[in-house]
Design a protein around this motif. Structure first.
Motif, mmCIF file in Angstrom:
data_model
loop_
_atom_site.group_PDB
_atom_site.id
_atom_site.type_symbol
_atom_site.label_atom_id
_atom_site.label_comp_id
_atom_site.label_asym_id
_atom_site.label_seq_id
_atom_site.Cartn_x
_atom_site.Cartn_y
_atom_site.Cartn_z
ATOM 1 N N GLY A 62 -50.535 -52.493 -41.029
ATOM 2 C CA GLY A 62 -51.195 -53.801 -41.031
ATOM 3 C C GLY A 62 -50.753 -54.661 -42.199
ATOM 4 O O GLY A 62 -50.528 -55.860 -42.045
ATOM 5 N N GLY A 63 -50.611 -54.057 -43.363
ATOM 6 C CA GLY A 63 -50.133 -54.800 -44.526
ATOM 7 C C GLY A 63 -48.710 -55.307 -44.342
ATOM 8 O O GLY A 63 -48.387 -56.439 -44.719
ATOM 9 N N LEU A 64 -47.864 -54.476 -43.738
ATOM 10 C CA LEU A 64 -46.489 -54.911 -43.484
ATOM 11 C C LEU A 64 -46.439 -56.048 -42.471
ATOM 12 O O LEU A 64 -45.645 -56.982 -42.617
ATOM 13 C CB LEU A 64 -45.647 -53.731 -42.998
ATOM 14 C CG LEU A 64 -45.324 -52.672 -44.047
ATOM 15 C CD1 LEU A 64 -44.610 -51.495 -43.399
ATOM 16 C CD2 LEU A 64 -44.481 -53.259 -45.157
ATOM 17 N N VAL A 96 -44.905 -59.762 -43.236
ATOM 18 C CA VAL A 96 -43.859 -60.388 -42.422
ATOM 19 C C VAL A 96 -44.330 -61.739 -41.891
ATOM 20 O O VAL A 96 -43.566 -62.716 -41.910
ATOM 21 C CB VAL A 96 -43.444 -59.447 -41.266
ATOM 22 C CG1 VAL A 96 -42.606 -60.163 -40.236
ATOM 23 C CG2 VAL A 96 -42.702 -58.242 -41.808
ATOM 24 N N LEU A 97 -45.568 -61.826 -41.447
ATOM 25 C CA LEU A 97 -46.084 -63.099 -40.944
ATOM 26 C C LEU A 97 -46.137 -64.160 -42.033
ATOM 27 O O LEU A 97 -45.814 -65.323 -41.792
ATOM 28 C CB LEU A 97 -47.467 -62.905 -40.324
ATOM 29 C CG LEU A 97 -47.497 -62.176 -38.985
ATOM 30 C CD1 LEU A 97 -48.939 -61.959 -38.542
ATOM 31 C CD2 LEU A 97 -46.722 -62.938 -37.942
ATOM 32 N N VAL A 98 -46.521 -63.766 -43.237
ATOM 33 C CA VAL A 98 -46.555 -64.716 -44.351
ATOM 34 C C VAL A 98 -45.147 -65.185 -44.690
ATOM 35 O O VAL A 98 -44.915 -66.379 -44.926
ATOM 36 C CB VAL A 98 -47.249 -64.084 -45.583
ATOM 37 C CG1 VAL A 98 -47.029 -64.910 -46.832
ATOM 38 C CG2 VAL A 98 -48.728 -63.912 -45.317
ATOM 39 N N LEU A 115 -41.000 -69.471 -44.381
ATOM 40 C CA LEU A 115 -39.682 -69.968 -43.982
ATOM 41 C C LEU A 115 -39.792 -71.181 -43.068
ATOM 42 O O LEU A 115 -39.056 -72.161 -43.225
ATOM 43 C CB LEU A 115 -38.894 -68.858 -43.286
ATOM 44 C CG LEU A 115 -38.347 -67.764 -44.187
ATOM 45 C CD1 LEU A 115 -37.706 -66.668 -43.352
ATOM 46 C CD2 LEU A 115 -37.344 -68.325 -45.170
ATOM 47 N N VAL A 116 -40.723 -71.134 -42.119
ATOM 48 C CA VAL A 116 -40.893 -72.262 -41.207
ATOM 49 C C VAL A 116 -41.365 -73.496 -41.955
ATOM 50 O O VAL A 116 -40.857 -74.606 -41.747
ATOM 51 C CB VAL A 116 -41.874 -71.893 -40.063
ATOM 52 C CG1 VAL A 116 -42.270 -73.109 -39.265
ATOM 53 C CG2 VAL A 116 -41.253 -70.848 -39.171
#
Length: 62
Positions: A10-12, A16-18, A23-24
């Motif tokens: 879950g932390g990973l 990745v989402l952050v 980047l976006v």
């Protein structure tokens, strides 16, 4: 044991989402530092894309 594994996974996923959101946002706002990171990351995908498209015929205007 399972709770620990779920916590790590879950932390990973959150990390990745952050990173992708950052980047976006940097691409949309044209932030210089963010665009430099995007350019550095783009180096990893370009050689494979060039190899994949090398055998296909040229497309577009002539």
């Amino acid at each position: 044991m399972w709770m620990w594994i779920l916590g790590v996974v879950g932390g990973l996923v959150v990390l990745v989402l952050v990173a992708l959101t950052g980047l976006v946002v940097s691409m949309r706002t044209k932030n210089r530092r963010g665009l430099a990171v995007v350019r550095r990351l783009g180096r990893f995908g370009r050689p494979s894309a060039l190899r994949a498209g090398a055998g296909s015929p040229a497309r577009g205007r002539r």
